[in-house]
Design a protein around this motif. Structure first.
Motif, PDB file in Angstrom:
ATOM      1  N   SER A  10       0.839  -1.190   0.000  1.00  7.62           N
ATOM      2  CA  SER A  10       0.000   0.000   0.000  1.00  7.62           C
ATOM      3  C   SER A  10       0.875   1.241   0.000  1.00  7.62           C
ATOM      4  CB  SER A  10      -0.918   0.022   1.231  1.00  7.62           C
ATOM      5  OG  SER A  10      -0.157   0.185   2.420  1.00  7.62           O
ATOM      6  N   ILE A  11       0.293   2.341  -0.448  1.00 11.12           N
ATOM      7  CA  ILE A  11       0.994   3.623  -0.405  1.00 11.12           C
ATOM      8  C   ILE A  11       0.049   4.665   0.161  1.00 11.12           C
ATOM      9  CG2 ILE A  11       0.379   4.350  -2.766  1.00 11.12           C
ATOM     10  CD1 ILE A  11       3.274   5.470  -2.982  1.00 11.12           C
ATOM     11  N   SER A  12       0.576   5.506   1.022  1.00  8.07           N
ATOM     12  CA  SER A  12      -0.239   6.553   1.642  1.00  8.07           C
ATOM     13  C   SER A  12       0.626   7.783   1.866  1.00  8.07           C
ATOM     14  CB  SER A  12      -0.821   6.062   2.974  1.00  8.07           C
ATOM     15  OG  SER A  12       0.224   5.683   3.860  1.00  8.07           O
ATOM     16  N   GLY A  13      -0.021   8.896   2.154  1.00  5.48           N
ATOM     17  CA  GLY A  13       0.712  10.133   2.383  1.00  5.48           C
ATOM     18  C   GLY A  13      -0.093  11.329   1.919  1.00  5.48           C
ATOM     19  N   PRO A  14       0.488  12.522   2.037  1.00  7.00           N
ATOM     20  CA  PRO A  14      -0.218  13.742   1.642  1.00  7.00           C
ATOM     21  C   PRO A  14      -0.663  13.724   0.181  1.00  7.00           C
ATOM     22  CG  PRO A  14       1.712  14.281   2.944  1.00  7.00           C
ATOM     23  CD  PRO A  14       1.787  12.811   2.651  1.00  7.00           C
ATOM     24  N   SER A  15      -1.703  14.492  -0.089  1.00  6.73           N
ATOM     25  CA  SER A  15      -2.270  14.563  -1.439  1.00  6.73           C
ATOM     26  C   SER A  15      -1.327  15.244  -2.414  1.00  6.73           C
ATOM     27  CB  SER A  15      -3.593  15.335  -1.371  1.00  6.73           C
ATOM     28  OG  SER A  15      -4.199  15.429  -2.634  1.00  6.73           O
ATOM     29  N   ARG A  16      -1.437  14.869  -3.690  1.00 16.24           N
ATOM     30  CA  ARG A  16      -0.729  15.517  -4.796  1.00 16.24           C
ATOM     31  C   ARG A  16       0.787  15.373  -4.705  1.00 16.24           C
ATOM     32  NH1 ARG A  16      -3.258  14.679  -7.772  1.00 16.24           N
ATOM     33  NH2 ARG A  16      -2.472  16.197  -9.255  1.00 16.24           N
ATOM     34  N   GLN A  17       1.265  14.194  -4.304  1.00 15.90           N
ATOM     35  CA  GLN A  17       2.705  13.979  -4.197  1.00 15.90           C
ATOM     36  C   GLN A  17       3.182  12.730  -4.918  1.00 15.90           C
ATOM     37  OE1 GLN A  17       4.064  14.371  -0.111  1.00 15.90           O
ATOM     38  NE2 GLN A  17       3.390  16.497   0.025  1.00 15.90           N
ATOM     39  N   GLY A  18       2.423  12.282  -5.919  1.00 18.83           N
ATOM     40  CA  GLY A  18       2.905  11.229  -6.807  1.00 18.83           C
ATOM     41  C   GLY A  18       2.693   9.802  -6.355  1.00 18.83           C
ATOM     42  N   GLY A  80      -7.827  11.037   8.116  1.00 19.06           N
ATOM     43  CA  GLY A  80      -6.656  10.689   7.329  1.00 19.06           C
ATOM     44  C   GLY A  80      -5.839   9.602   7.978  1.00 19.06           C
ATOM     45  N   SER A  81      -5.620   9.692   9.294  1.00 16.39           N
ATOM     46  CA  SER A  81      -4.839   8.681  10.004  1.00 16.39           C
ATOM     47  C   SER A  81      -5.544   7.327  10.000  1.00 16.39           C
ATOM     48  CB  SER A  81      -4.589   9.138  11.441  1.00 16.39           C
ATOM     49  OG  SER A  81      -3.809  10.313  11.472  1.00 16.39           O
ATOM     50  N   THR A  82      -6.865   7.344  10.113  1.00 17.85           N
ATOM     51  CA  THR A  82      -7.626   6.092  10.065  1.00 17.85           C
ATOM     52  C   THR A  82      -7.505   5.440   8.696  1.00 17.85           C
ATOM     53  OG1 THR A  82      -9.198   6.932  11.704  1.00 17.85           O
ATOM     54  CG2 THR A  82      -9.900   5.057  10.361  1.00 17.85           C
ATOM     55  N   LEU A  83      -7.523   6.253   7.638  1.00 18.03           N
ATOM     56  CA  LEU A  83      -7.374   5.726   6.287  1.00 18.03           C
ATOM     57  C   LEU A  83      -6.001   5.054   6.128  1.00 18.03           C
ATOM     58  CD1 LEU A  83      -9.039   5.814   3.587  1.00 18.03           C
ATOM     59  CD2 LEU A  83      -7.587   7.726   2.935  1.00 18.03           C
ATOM     60  N   LEU A 110       1.636   9.777  11.310  1.00 13.63           N
ATOM     61  CA  LEU A 110       1.955   8.352  11.302  1.00 13.63           C
ATOM     62  C   LEU A 110       1.786   7.747  12.690  1.00 13.63           C
ATOM     63  CD1 LEU A 110       2.905   5.931   9.683  1.00 13.63           C
ATOM     64  CD2 LEU A 110       5.269   6.584  10.208  1.00 13.63           C
ATOM     65  N   SER A 111       2.108   8.497  13.737  1.00 10.85           N
ATOM     66  CA  SER A 111       1.963   7.950  15.087  1.00 10.85           C
ATOM     67  C   SER A 111       0.491   7.720  15.430  1.00 10.85           C
ATOM     68  CB  SER A 111       2.618   8.884  16.117  1.00 10.85           C
ATOM     69  OG  SER A 111       1.892  10.088  16.258  1.00 10.85           O
ATOM     70  N   VAL A 112      -0.395   8.618  14.977  1.00  9.58           N
ATOM     71  CA  VAL A 112      -1.830   8.415  15.197  1.00  9.58           C
ATOM     72  C   VAL A 112      -2.307   7.189  14.429  1.00  9.58           C
ATOM     73  CG1 VAL A 112      -4.133   9.401  14.895  1.00  9.58           C
ATOM     74  CG2 VAL A 112      -2.248  10.861  15.653  1.00  9.58           C
ATOM     75  N   ALA A 113      -1.836   7.046  13.182  1.00  9.10           N
ATOM     76  CA  ALA A 113      -2.188   5.857  12.390  1.00  9.10           C
ATOM     77  C   ALA A 113      -1.677   4.591  13.072  1.00  9.10           C
ATOM     78  CB  ALA A 113      -1.603   5.978  10.982  1.00  9.10           C
ATOM     79  N   ARG A 186       7.283   9.356  18.634  1.00  6.61           N
ATOM     80  CA  ARG A 186       8.409   8.614  18.057  1.00  6.61           C
ATOM     81  C   ARG A 186       8.453   7.190  18.590  1.00  6.61           C
ATOM     82  NH1 ARG A 186       9.703  13.836  17.336  1.00  6.61           N
ATOM     83  NH2 ARG A 186      11.234  14.358  15.707  1.00  6.61           N
ATOM     84  N   ALA A 187       8.212   7.048  19.879  1.00 10.80           N
ATOM     85  CA  ALA A 187       8.180   5.708  20.474  1.00 10.80           C
ATOM     86  C   ALA A 187       7.041   4.875  19.886  1.00 10.80           C
ATOM     87  CB  ALA A 187       8.024   5.821  21.994  1.00 10.80           C
ATOM     88  N   GLN A 188       5.903   5.520  19.630  1.00 11.32           N
ATOM     89  CA  GLN A 188       4.770   4.831  19.028  1.00 11.32           C
ATOM     90  C   GLN A 188       5.136   4.277  17.652  1.00 11.32           C
ATOM     91  OE1 GLN A 188       1.499   3.359  19.538  1.00 11.32           O
ATOM     92  NE2 GLN A 188       0.699   5.371  20.108  1.00 11.32           N
ATOM     93  N   ILE A 189       5.838   5.059  16.858  1.00 13.12           N
ATOM     94  CA  ILE A 189       6.233   4.625  15.522  1.00 13.12           C
ATOM     95  C   ILE A 189       7.265   3.501  15.599  1.00 13.12           C
ATOM     96  CG2 ILE A 189       7.396   5.341  13.390  1.00 13.12           C
ATOM     97  CD1 ILE A 189       6.187   8.152  13.872  1.00 13.12           C
ATOM     98  N   ARG A 190       8.254   3.655  16.470  1.00  9.28           N
ATOM     99  CA  ARG A 190       9.287   2.624  16.594  1.00  9.28           C
ATOM    100  C   ARG A 190       8.688   1.284  17.019  1.00  9.28           C
ATOM    101  NH1 ARG A 190      12.189   6.827  19.448  1.00  9.28           N
ATOM    102  NH2 ARG A 190      11.727   5.705  21.397  1.00  9.28           N
TER     103      ARG A 190
END
Length: 237
Positions: A10-18, A80-83, A110-113, A186-190
């Motif tokens: 999957s790919i995710s991220g801000p709109s209009r960035q390819g 957005g984070s839920t998506l 990303l940490s919320v996601a 940061r800890a959440q992401i790690r």
């Protein structure tokens, strides 16, 4: 797909960035996921490529998911984070598409996601397989850093990622509580993504997406073409 194992990318991220164009290149199909040269996004929700793609030399096929851009004015940060989380729980490899450098906003989203994903994994009944490996496990995370790079004598993309995920020193800030909050995300992401990597991807060249979609590799930025080759050579592909 029969008995053939399938890896989901999957790919995710801000709109209009390819994001959609990048997936089209991985699928090797021009005119696949729709792209737009304008400001209006084409992707809404999560779109799935209609069939799994065979990968030369691999025992599995790959299924691609394209996600609606996040951080738009029409969308709440929670939506957005839920998506991102929904795409992530279905993925073997989760590509976080990010223009330029990693900043507090991108890490915060990303940490919320990651927190939402943790809840989804908990609420899913995942029995342990015969080999002892739970079928529900976090995806590998790949930060695809667009239009941004470091000099050759500086950090590699993976080193840069780990540097950005290091805890900040609260003694260096006027507001220690804000630093503790940033260290928490940061800890959440790690914790959510023990398998993580990063790759720099230069701009493709011409500014208009419609033009890029039709151009052969010979007319694109060589660094962009090389970056896509590196992406396609990573383990899952």
């Amino acid at each position: 797909m029969g008995d053939c194992p399938v890896a989901v990318v999957s790919i995710s991220g801000p709109s209009r960035q390819g994001k959609s164009y990048t997936l089209n290149r991985l699928v090797s199909a021009a005119g696949g996921f729709p792209i737009s040269p304008g400001l209006k996004p084409c992707t809404h929700g999560i779109w799935m490529w209609p069939q799994a793609v065979e990968v030369q030399g691999k025992p599995h096929k790959v299924l691609f998911l394209d996600s609606e851009g996040i951080a738009t004015k029409e969308q709440s940060s929670q939506a957005g984070s839920t998506l991102v989380a929904l795409a992530g729980v279905a993925s073997s490899l989760m590509i976080a598409n990010q223009a330029h450098n990693l900043n507090e906003d991108s890490l915060g989203n990303l940490s919320v996601a990651a927190a939402v994903m943790k809840g989804l994994f908990k609420s899913t009944t995942c029995s342990v397989a015969a080999g002892g490996q739970p079928p529900c496990s976090p995806p590998e995370l790949l930060f695809l850093l667009r239009d941004f790079g470091l000099d050759a004598d500086e950090l590699t993309a993976p080193e840069y990622l780990e540097q950005q995920l290091q805890d900040l020193n609260p003694e260096d800030a006027l507001d220690e509580s804000a630093i503790w909050a940033k260290n928490g995300m940061r800890a959440q992401i790690r914790a959510a993504f023990p398998r993580r990597n990063a790759l720099f991807l230069p701009p493709p060249g011409p500014p208009k997406a419609a033009d890029v979609e039709r151009l052969p590799d010979s007319a694109l930025n060589p660094g962009f073409v090389q970056g896509l080759s590196e992406l396609a050579s990573m383990g899952i592909f």
